[in-house]
Design a protein around this motif. Structure first.
Motif, PDB file in Angstrom:
ATOM      1  N   THR A 271       2.703   2.700  -7.255  1.00 57.47           N
ATOM      2  CA  THR A 271       3.204   1.651  -6.505  1.00 57.47           C
ATOM      3  C   THR A 271       2.754   0.447  -7.334  1.00 57.47           C
ATOM      4  OG1 THR A 271       3.305   2.241  -3.939  1.00 57.47           O
ATOM      5  CG2 THR A 271       2.593  -0.571  -4.701  1.00 57.47           C
TER       6      THR A 271
ATOM      7  N   PHE B 166       0.528  -1.454  -0.204  1.00 57.34           N
ATOM      8  CA  PHE B 166      -0.022  -0.106   0.100  1.00 57.34           C
ATOM      9  C   PHE B 166       0.888   1.305   0.163  1.00 57.34           C
ATOM     10  CE2 PHE B 166      -2.221   3.398   2.285  1.00 57.34           C
ATOM     11  CZ  PHE B 166      -2.724   3.712   1.911  1.00 57.34           C
ATOM     12  N   ASN B 167       0.966   2.110  -1.173  1.00 58.31           N
ATOM     13  CA  ASN B 167       1.972   3.603  -1.471  1.00 58.31           C
ATOM     14  C   ASN B 167       3.190   2.650  -0.765  1.00 58.31           C
ATOM     15  OD1 ASN B 167      -0.380   4.335  -1.685  1.00 58.31           O
ATOM     16  ND2 ASN B 167      -0.678   5.529  -0.239  1.00 58.31           N
ATOM     17  N   GLU B 168       3.724   1.843  -1.945  1.00 59.16           N
ATOM     18  CA  GLU B 168       4.911   1.686  -1.553  1.00 59.16           C
ATOM     19  C   GLU B 168       5.838   2.073  -2.567  1.00 59.16           C
ATOM     20  OE1 GLU B 168       6.467   0.476   1.204  1.00 59.16           O
ATOM     21  OE2 GLU B 168       4.908  -0.477   2.613  1.00 59.16           O
ATOM     22  N   GLU B 169       5.931   3.443  -3.942  1.00 62.93           N
ATOM     23  CA  GLU B 169       6.960   3.268  -5.319  1.00 62.93           C
ATOM     24  C   GLU B 169       8.256   3.996  -4.475  1.00 62.93           C
ATOM     25  OE1 GLU B 169       4.851   7.246  -6.257  1.00 62.93           O
ATOM     26  OE2 GLU B 169       6.152   8.217  -4.446  1.00 62.93           O
TER      27      GLU B 169
ATOM     28  N   SER C  42      -3.704   0.705  -3.710  1.00 60.93           N
ATOM     29  CA  SER C  42      -3.162   2.240  -3.640  1.00 60.93           C
ATOM     30  C   SER C  42      -2.999   3.653  -4.372  1.00 60.93           C
ATOM     31  CB  SER C  42      -1.453   1.614  -4.132  1.00 60.93           C
ATOM     32  OG  SER C  42      -0.898   0.701  -3.780  1.00 60.93           O
ATOM     33  N   THR C  43      -2.516   4.470  -3.512  1.00 58.86           N
ATOM     34  CA  THR C  43      -2.405   5.888  -4.308  1.00 58.86           C
ATOM     35  C   THR C  43      -1.690   6.629  -5.405  1.00 58.86           C
ATOM     36  OG1 THR C  43      -2.550   7.339  -2.661  1.00 58.86           O
ATOM     37  CG2 THR C  43      -4.913   6.980  -2.948  1.00 58.86           C
ATOM     38  N   ASP C  44      -0.238   5.988  -4.757  1.00 57.28           N
ATOM     39  CA  ASP C  44       1.047   6.263  -5.445  1.00 57.28           C
ATOM     40  C   ASP C  44       1.553   5.345  -6.580  1.00 57.28           C
ATOM     41  OD1 ASP C  44       1.481   4.827  -4.757  1.00 57.28           O
ATOM     42  OD2 ASP C  44       3.077   4.687  -3.226  1.00 57.28           O
TER      43      ASP C  44
ATOM     44  N   GLN D 201      -9.445  -2.731   2.134  1.00 56.69           N
ATOM     45  CA  GLN D 201      -8.492  -1.920   3.430  1.00 56.69           C
ATOM     46  C   GLN D 201      -8.039  -2.611   4.432  1.00 56.69           C
ATOM     47  OE1 GLN D 201      -6.779   0.259   1.189  1.00 56.69           O
ATOM     48  NE2 GLN D 201      -5.125   0.366   2.463  1.00 56.69           N
TER      49      GLN D 201
ATOM     50  N   ASP E 110      -2.207  -5.519  -4.608  1.00 58.04           N
ATOM     51  CA  ASP E 110      -2.081  -4.322  -4.561  1.00 58.04           C
ATOM     52  C   ASP E 110      -3.496  -3.867  -3.430  1.00 58.04           C
ATOM     53  OD1 ASP E 110      -1.214  -1.220  -5.187  1.00 58.04           O
ATOM     54  OD2 ASP E 110      -3.364  -1.273  -5.902  1.00 58.04           O
TER      55      ASP E 110
END
Length: 279
Positions: A44, A10-13, A40-42, A64, A37
């Motif tokens: 990732t 989760f959001n791990e870019e 995620s909002t980035d 979530q 996934d």
């Protein structure tokens, strides 16, 4: 023996690419790698998708939370052994090979090992500290071996048996919860000293309030399983750690330059009011 490795994300870019590169460069390759996934909002998902051509599977879990993402990954995996690491884990080159060796023993249901912080100084000290607090202390409190979610695996048959017993979360240590239920089911968990997987120190590099909020889940997990003495012990260890260790560890992490491997007084004061991102 077919080995799958599951990575909830989760959001791990910032870390997912390095994690996948380490898994794809094993001396004994994994048979399957799954990134789950979790909304995620980035970038990732975008980064993980780039690895499809190298055999990485990407699935999405819309519920979530770490537990739903982990469960989806284990359910989707097709291996005889289901590895589980975090997106900021960078496994050593022989990690999969050591899993194969450990599970060659048919009496072993799950395996775990130690970690250290690749973006912090004093790595031997970090390894000893992680071994002490995450494995030895928990084993003393609970009376049986623990699992470390950043570095663990279990058999597919074991997952099928424990799945409906595992708690849904969200306010639990999901790896501790799994270990408790495995013990109650009579399943054998092996601690393998040489199964090592470095992780980021970002969890302990945040504010005192953030770390306190995270660690209270530790004793809450024991409490919800009726292990009151273990919960009291976890509270005591947490309090001592926050009071005695947190100030010095925080200063050291703020002063550390991971690319140079040195401590910088200038960096300490220039970053004194900043905190590393918390997953």
């Amino acid at each position: 023996m077919k080995i799958s490795v599951v990575i909830p994300a989760f959001n791990e870019e910032a870390v997912i690419g390095r994690c996948l590169e380490a898994l794809l460069n094993q001396t004994s390759p994994a048979d399957e790698i799954l990134v789950v996934d979790n909304n995620s909002t980035d970038r990732t998902l975008e980064i993980a998708e780039r690895y499809r051509r190298r055999g990485v599977r990407v699935v999405r879990e819309t519920r979530q939370g770490l537990v739903p993402a982990r469960n989806r990954g284990f359910d989707e995996a097709t291996g005889d052994v289901l590895g589980r690491i975090d997106a900021d884990t960078v496994v050593e080159p022989d990690w999969v090979l050591r899993l194969r060796s450990a599970f060659a023993d048919p009496t072993v249901s799950a395996v775990t090992g130690p970690s250290w912080f690749y973006d912090a100084p004093l790595r031997r000290t970090g390894l000893a500290g992680q071994r002490l607090f995450c494995h030895q202390v928990n084993r003393m409190l609970a009376g049986h071996p623990m699992l470390w979610g950043s570095n663990m695996a279990l058999t597919r048959d074991c997952w099928r048996e424990v799945r409906d017993h595992a708690c849904p979360g969200p306010d639990i240590f999901e790896d501790l919860d799994l270990a408790i239920h495995l013990h109650r089911l009579g399943r054998r968990v092996r601690y393998e000293e040489n199964l090592r997987a470095p992780v980021s120190a970002r969890r302990i590099a945040g504010s005192l309030r953030e770390l306190h909020h995270y660690l209270r889940t530790w004793h809450h997990t024991y409490s919800m399983h009726g292990q009151r003495r273990a919960a009291v012990g976890a509270r005591a260890v947490k309090a001592l750690g926050l009071v005695l260790l947190f100030p010095s560890v925080t200063l050291m992490l703020r002063a550390y330059q991971p690319y140079e491997g040195t401590l910088s007084i200038r960096r300490l004061f220039s970053r004194a009011s900043e905190a590393r991102p918390i997953p």
